[in-house]
Design a protein around this motif. Structure first.
Motif, PDB file in Angstrom:
ATOM      1  N   GLN A  34      21.586 -38.419  51.838  1.00  0.00           N
ATOM      2  CA  GLN A  34      20.961 -38.089  49.701  1.00  0.00           C
ATOM      3  C   GLN A  34      21.374 -39.158  49.092  1.00  0.00           C
ATOM      4  N   GLY A  44      21.065 -31.101  48.582  1.00  0.00           N
ATOM      5  CA  GLY A  44      21.783 -31.173  47.181  1.00  0.00           C
ATOM      6  C   GLY A  44      23.199 -29.379  47.621  1.00  0.00           C
ATOM      7  N   SER A  48      16.995 -30.661  45.121  1.00  0.00           N
ATOM      8  CA  SER A  48      18.610 -30.525  44.590  1.00  0.00           C
ATOM      9  C   SER A  48      18.663 -30.056  43.154  1.00  0.00           C
TER      10      SER A  48
END
Length: 383
Positions: A222, A309, A254
């Protein structure tokens, strides 16, 4: 929940993430301006993790002694110093030194804020507070790249000096909010003469090893997209505003993941949700490595933002629930230390590969890493 506490915590998280995402994207463009190789970009990116690897456990111990808010204060001040350094000095050395300092500030702010979320009393309060905190993070992660795209427009390189000044302003707002933080609960003082829970005992908690592994891989994946997507865009002659839009799409996805997290967790359960979301993130990263048109890149990065996320939030919530109150700071710092090890080693390896194969290869490597982690968690669940 105490309104004053929630307001300042959300403001600290938001401006901290605006600062970090904006500065890290801008650092990539500054490296391009300095005509640095992709290997050097990998080393600069790894510098973000260097100091935190050694400082994570001491910071966690400091927090466990009741210094959660103080740690946020120190982190906020260090972030301002790092941003001021980017403004004042323009060199490879400055990029290395102040990226390392920014990483240290980020470590202290994130660990302290996540532990502060657990101080809120009441059934389910920790989960709700953590969800709010992660949502503020996601919004900040979207605003930072949007500012880069807005200032850069259709140019191939944005005005980096202006962006570093904006980052300094955002860091000042984060620091001011952090200095207003006070723990909403009263941490249990350690018994006189007692020793903190040994690290080896924390690592022996059932299920914690796989949480560390999943956290390292998903957080690294990420995080690194913020650094390497601008490089991929530069290689493919994409305008700065197009790259900024992609990063904003990722951040919005996210944010939606954080809003949907509780329902998805109730529906699928903790471990299946973590595994499925990691596999989905892997597929989207491999897709980004392909020469897709902009519309399909947008879809791929939206899937990546949503999936990772969810995966990151699962790992944090599970870890904070698993560790006892007097060891949460240390347990969370160990998770962050593992994340930093991943953020240190993966960019260096990926940078060496990208020097020969291009930036797209980095996304392919990250996708394979996510697949391996999800498969390991799946096998662990069957044993």
């Amino acid at each position: 929940m105490p309104t004053r506490f929630v307001t300042f915590l959300m403001a600290t998280a938001f401006f901290e993430q605006v600062t970090t995402s904006l500065i890290r994207v801008t650092t990539t463009y500054r490296a391009v301006e300095l005509d640095l190789s992709v290997v050097w970009l990998g080393i600069i990116t790894a510098a973000f993790a260097m100091l935190p690897i050694g400082l994570a456990v001491p910071v966690g111990r400091f927090i466990d002694r009741g210094n959660d808010a103080r740690t946020a204060w120190i982190g906020g001040i260090l972030q301002v110093i790092a941003c001021a350094g980017f403004v004042l000095w323009q060199s490879l050395t400055a990029l290395l030194v102040f990226t390392a300092l920014l990483g240290t500030a980020h470590l202290m702010l994130v660990i302290s804020q996540q532990v502060l979320c657990t101080r809120v009393g009441g059934i389910g309060s920790m989960e709700r507070m953590l969800g709010n905190y992660m949502l503020a993070n996601a919004v900040g992660q979207g605003v930072g790249p949007y500012i880069v795209g807005w200032t850069g427009g259709d140019a191939s390189i944005p005005p980096t000096q202006l962006l570093f000044w904006i980052g300094l302003g955002a860091s000042a707002l984060s620091c001011l909010s952090a200095l207003m933080l006070r723990s909403p609960g009263t941490p249990t003082p350690p018994v006189e003469g007692s020793k903190p829970m040994p690290v080896r005992d924390i690592l022996r908690l059932p299920g914690i090893t796989i949480l560390f592994v999943m956290s390292i891989v998903t957080v690294s994946a990420q995080d690194l997209v913020v650094v390497y997507l601008p490089l991929l865009g530069a290689e493919r002659a994409m305008a700065v505003d197009a790259v900024g839009l992609l990063l904003t799409v990722r951040a919005v996805a996210s944010m939606l993941a954080r809003l949907a997290f509780a329902r998805l967790n109730d529906w699928l359960g903790n471990r299946p949700l973590m595994i499925l979301s990691t596999y989905a993130g892997a597929i989207s990263y491999v897709a980004l490595a392909a020469p897709l048109p902009f519309a399909l890149m947008s879809v791929a990065i939206a899937v990546a933002g949503f999936a990772l996320g969810v995966a990151v939030t699962v790992s944090i919530a599970a870890l904070l629930s698993l560790a006892s109150a007097e060891a949460r700071g240390t347990a969370n710092s160990l998770r962050m230390m593992g994340n930093r090890v991943g953020q240190f080693t993966i960019p260096v390896v990926a940078g060496l590969v990208a020097a020969a194969a291009g930036a797209a290869s980095i996304f392919f490597i990250l996708g394979l890493t996510l697949v391996a982690a999800a498969a390991a968690a799946q096998r662990r669940g069957r044993t």
